[in-house]
Scaffold this active site. Structure first.
Site, short mmCIF file in Angstrom:
data_model
loop_
_atom_site.label_atom_id
_atom_site.label_comp_id
_atom_site.label_asym_id
_atom_site.label_seq_id
_atom_site.Cartn_x
_atom_site.Cartn_y
_atom_site.Cartn_z
N LEU A 176 -6.09 -28.44 -52.08
CA LEU A 176 -7.43 -28.78 -51.61
C LEU A 176 -7.69 -30.28 -51.69
O LEU A 176 -8.60 -30.79 -51.04
CB LEU A 176 -8.47 -28.02 -52.43
CG LEU A 176 -8.51 -26.51 -52.19
CD1 LEU A 176 -9.46 -25.84 -53.19
CD2 LEU A 176 -8.95 -26.19 -50.77
N ARG A 193 -7.93 -32.48 -48.44
CA ARG A 193 -9.15 -32.65 -47.65
C ARG A 193 -9.64 -34.09 -47.71
O ARG A 193 -10.35 -34.55 -46.81
CB ARG A 193 -10.26 -31.72 -48.15
CG ARG A 193 -9.92 -30.27 -48.16
CD ARG A 193 -11.13 -29.42 -48.51
NE ARG A 193 -12.10 -29.39 -47.41
CZ ARG A 193 -13.15 -28.59 -47.39
NH1 ARG A 193 -13.39 -27.78 -48.40
NH2 ARG A 193 -13.98 -28.62 -46.37
N GLU A 209 -12.54 -29.23 -55.63
CA GLU A 209 -12.37 -30.56 -55.04
C GLU A 209 -13.71 -31.19 -54.70
O GLU A 209 -13.88 -32.41 -54.77
CB GLU A 209 -11.45 -30.50 -53.82
CG GLU A 209 -12.10 -30.07 -52.51
CD GLU A 209 -12.41 -28.58 -52.42
OE1 GLU A 209 -12.95 -28.15 -51.39
OE2 GLU A 209 -12.12 -27.84 -53.38
N ASP A 210 -14.69 -30.36 -54.33
CA ASP A 210 -16.02 -30.90 -54.02
C ASP A 210 -16.71 -31.43 -55.27
O ASP A 210 -17.37 -32.47 -55.25
CB ASP A 210 -16.88 -29.84 -53.33
CG ASP A 210 -16.91 -28.51 -54.07
OD1 ASP A 210 -16.16 -28.34 -55.06
OD2 ASP A 210 -17.67 -27.62 -53.66
#
Length: 372
Positions: free
Chosen positions: A150, A153, A259-260
């Site tokens: 991830l 991204r 990941e956010d």
């Protein structure tokens, strides 16, 4: 000595050049000597000279996305458009992904759309068909990721030529007016994360640990369902931060999540402020199993059924309880590795229009006049 025609001389020497280990200076000198002995035509030497040094020049270029030399000059990045990065993984979502990518591509605010395919097990034939369908729009590109991480991204990419970048999922649809409004809001808040979906961190005093939750009156985490951010934050996330940041990215890989949250840590640590929540006129999250509704800016719901139940079942958040626990663990780990808690709360929501807020009587009830 028989003189060869100029084209044949070039062919023989270029062939020799391709077989020699170019990194060794001895072989470089030998090649030049051989070329000089065989050639009476100065033009041939010039051709070989420039070819020789151009080959070595190309060899110095790095494929490393964190190579500072590969970064575009910020002054050359466009400020009037945005680059859209859509994360794709599930083959069941491909029809929806195609529709979303095409919708973004038609916006005059969008410079290009990059579909980042992160599923390494997807058959090549499936991706070839997807690439063909997406190619109907010249501004859409399909990029197959090297792994399912991830973290990919947020890789900085030389193909991103705009100051603003939209990170979004392949199962979230926003109305065009709200999308344009969010871009305008970012233009006035370029250092902050802008989007429609938020969550919060909090401290569980009884257990003395950080948790991932939802507060009705405040928020501190903007989700990558729809996240507008500054281009250079991609570099800060992927390339800066030293050993601690490397370990935090490894946590994302280990958890296959968060990941956010980590991007929120990165941005809040630099700005010391929280994200900005924007109100959407209409937003549809096809991947959220907790609701099958459209939510508009006024809080109204419109029931819609999904034709493909598989679209929502593949979402991480469909496993609600376990999902929150895992993300709480991420917050604790990021806090431990960074040595501080950078997340800051934001309050309220930026809306496009509040309308007329005076009260009028209608049918024996008081309602907003602009609704009467």
């Amino acid at each position: 000595m028989t003189k060869l025609p100029l084209p044949q001389i070039c062919t023989q020497n270029l062939s020799l050049l391709s077989k020699l280990p170019l990194k060794n200076p001895f072989y470089k000198i030998k090649l030049i000597r051989v070329a000089l002995m065989e050639m009476n035509n100065i033009r041939t030497f010039v051709i070989l000279f420039f070819f020789f040094f151009s080959v070595n020049g190309l060899r110095t270029l790095s494929d490393d996305p964190c190579d500072p030399k590969a970064r575009m000059d910020p002054r050359t990045l466009r400020s009037d458009q945005i680059t859209v990065l859509i994360n794709g993984y599930s083959e069941s979502r491909i029809p929806l992904l195609q529709s979303l990518a095409a919708t973004y591509a038609t916006s005059p605010l969008v410079s290009s759309v990059l579909v980042l395919w992160g599923n390494p097990s997807t058959p090549a034939q499936t991706l070839a068909q997807l690439a063909q369908n997406l190619s109907l729009h010249h501004s859409i590109s399909l990029l197959r990721q090297s792994s399912n991480s991830l973290n990919n991204r947020f890789l900085p990419r030389s193909s991103i030529g705009t100051q603003a970048v939209l990170i979004c999922d392949d199962d979230v649809e926003i109305d065009h007016e709200s999308f344009e409004f969010a871009v305008r809001v970012w233009g006035s808040n370029r250092d902050r994360l802008i989007g429609f979906f938020v969550r919060s961190h909090d401290l569980d005093l009884s257990r003395k640990e950080w948790i991932y939750t939802v507060h009705p009156e405040k928020y501190s985490i903007l989700l990558t369902k729809f996240m507008i951010l500054r281009n250079d934050y991609l570099f800060k996330y992927s390339c800066n931060g030293g050993p601690a940041m490397v370990e935090m990215r490894r946590t994302v890989d280990r958890m296959s999540n968060c990941e956010d949250i980590l991007m929120n840590f990165v941005v809040a640590d630099e700005t010391n402020v929280g994200p900005v929540l924007v109100g959407a006129k209409w937003a549809r999250d096809y991947g959220d199993a907790r609701n099958d509704v459209d939510v508009d800016q006024d809080g109204g719901d419109q029931r819609l059924g999904l034709k493909d139940e598989g679209v929502k079942e593949v979402g991480l958040s469909s496993r609600r309880g376990e999902h929150r626990k895992r993300r709480g663990k991420c917050i604790m780990e990021f806090h431990r590795l960074m040595g501080r808690m950078p997340l800051r709360y934001g309050y309220g929501k930026v809306v496009n229009s509040v309308g007329e807020q005076a009260l009028c009587e209608k049918g024996g009830h008081l309602v907003f006049c602009d609704k009467s």
